[in-house]
Design a protein around this motif. Structure first.
Motif, short mmCIF file in Angstrom:
data_model
loop_
_atom_site.label_atom_id
_atom_site.label_comp_id
_atom_site.label_asym_id
_atom_site.label_seq_id
_atom_site.Cartn_x
_atom_site.Cartn_y
_atom_site.Cartn_z
N PRO A 64 18.08 -48.49 17.48
CA PRO A 64 17.22 -48.84 16.33
C PRO A 64 16.99 -47.63 15.43
O PRO A 64 17.00 -47.77 14.20
N GLU A 65 16.81 -46.46 16.03
CA GLU A 65 16.60 -45.26 15.22
C GLU A 65 17.86 -44.94 14.42
O GLU A 65 17.79 -44.57 13.24
N ARG A 67 20.05 -46.98 13.40
CA ARG A 67 20.12 -47.95 12.31
C ARG A 67 19.32 -47.42 11.11
O ARG A 67 19.78 -47.42 9.97
N GLN A 68 18.12 -46.92 11.39
CA GLN A 68 17.29 -46.40 10.31
C GLN A 68 17.89 -45.15 9.70
O GLN A 68 17.90 -44.98 8.48
N LEU A 69 18.40 -44.28 10.56
CA LEU A 69 19.00 -43.05 10.05
C LEU A 69 20.17 -43.36 9.13
O LEU A 69 20.34 -42.74 8.08
N SER A 71 20.61 -46.00 7.36
CA SER A 71 20.21 -46.54 6.06
C SER A 71 19.57 -45.44 5.20
O SER A 71 19.74 -45.42 3.98
N LEU A 72 18.90 -44.50 5.83
CA LEU A 72 18.38 -43.36 5.07
C LEU A 72 19.53 -42.52 4.53
O LEU A 72 19.49 -42.01 3.41
N ASN A 75 21.03 -44.05 1.53
CA ASN A 75 20.14 -44.12 0.38
C ASN A 75 19.93 -42.74 -0.26
O ASN A 75 19.26 -41.89 0.30
N ARG A 78 16.28 -41.46 -0.64
CA ARG A 78 15.35 -41.37 0.49
C ARG A 78 14.45 -40.14 0.33
O ARG A 78 14.89 -39.10 -0.16
N ASP A 82 10.69 -39.32 5.38
CA ASP A 82 10.98 -40.42 6.29
C ASP A 82 11.91 -39.99 7.41
O ASP A 82 11.73 -40.38 8.57
N VAL A 83 12.91 -39.20 7.05
CA VAL A 83 13.83 -38.72 8.07
C VAL A 83 13.08 -37.86 9.07
O VAL A 83 13.21 -38.00 10.28
N LEU A 86 10.89 -39.79 11.51
CA LEU A 86 11.72 -40.40 12.55
C LEU A 86 12.08 -39.37 13.61
O LEU A 86 11.96 -39.61 14.81
#
Lengths: 150, 150
Positions: A64-65, A67-69, A71-72, A75, A78, A82-83, A86
DNA sequence: ACTTGACCCTCCCATCATGGGAAGGTTTAG
DNA sequence: CTAAACCTTCCCATGATGGGAGGGTCAAGT
């Protein structure tokens, strides 16, 4: 142009073919192009993404992390905040796990140091595991208390 | 005499009913007595054995090690040496895992400390994960080398 | 007696990352 | 044209743990 086979992508990215397919089915990477015969075909960008995943896993991030990384990463707008958040959360989890393991290791090495370890049968290690009363300080203990205190 | 229900055994031993059944199917505990209706019925000895398993798990032993510990525990003639050897091996594994996690945590906190974490998009954490060349020192790295050198 | 709630049973599924392997199609070099 | 080396999908296993469904059982209150 020259899309490459999965095993080539695996070698270049350092991710096994098995895991590449797995990441695809897990949605970490978009479904890549296919040849007429149904073979997956990877671009250098795909490989780059795979290598990103490998490095993220190497510092212990879970699906899950990552996945977020990802997308960051994609982007351009970003906020680095946010990075960092996390990463800090993940670091805290790591440190908790380390502390838990160290507590276990301490308990164990304490027990070990009290065991003569010769041919005779009496052994404080077994005694402690068989002990009726005292519940030693353990990971599951503290995890339980953490749960309870939430 | 009074055999007890599984949930009672669970409470007394500190092992969930779910896991009690699991340990039974895994062969860690012998199949216990059943009532006419098929309910499992536990003696205080069974409970003691379950609590032994719980404590062994709390210090991180896995199923195969616990199997061995249990048989050593049962055996009045065991040499303490055998118990100690098992424990020492397990401790070494723990220490390896701890070292691996610490290496990861160090890498991560290094990266974190270099990230301003403000609203701007540039972030050394992402940069490092996206890096083309340098493969940082990681657990999987060393594990791979360990494998290779065997 | 009968209902109800609290048990119990056995299966199946999911996690998380990873690999093994089978059955069957494709491509390529000899 | 064949054999090796690929590729595909699907299933299974790890290890500890929990969730839940579907269905049987027991004890207490009416």
């Amino acid at each position: 142009m020259a899309g490459m086979n999965i095993s080539c992508a695996a070698q270049l990215s350092g991710v096994s073919a098995k895991m590449i397919r797995h990441y695809e089915s897990a949605g970490l990477i978009p479904a890549v192009a296919r040849t007429a015969a149904g073979y997956r075909s990877y671009t250098p960008e795909d490989v780059h993404r795979l290598a990103f995943i490998r490095r993220a896993r190497a510092v212990g991030f879970g699906t899950p992390e990552i996945r977020q990384l990802l997308s960051l990463w994609q982007n351009r707008q970003r906020p680095a905040r946010d990075v960092k958040r996390l990463a800090v959360e993940h670091l805290q989890q790591l440190q908790e796990r380390i502390a838990d393991l160290e507590a276990i290791a301490d308990t164990l090495s304490h027990l070990i140091s009290h065991c003569r370890g010769d041919g005779r049968p009496d052994c404080p290690i077994l005694d402690s595991l068989a002990a009726e009363d005292p519940e030693p300080e353990t990971r599951s203990n503290r995890a339980r208390r953490r749960q309870a205190s939430k």
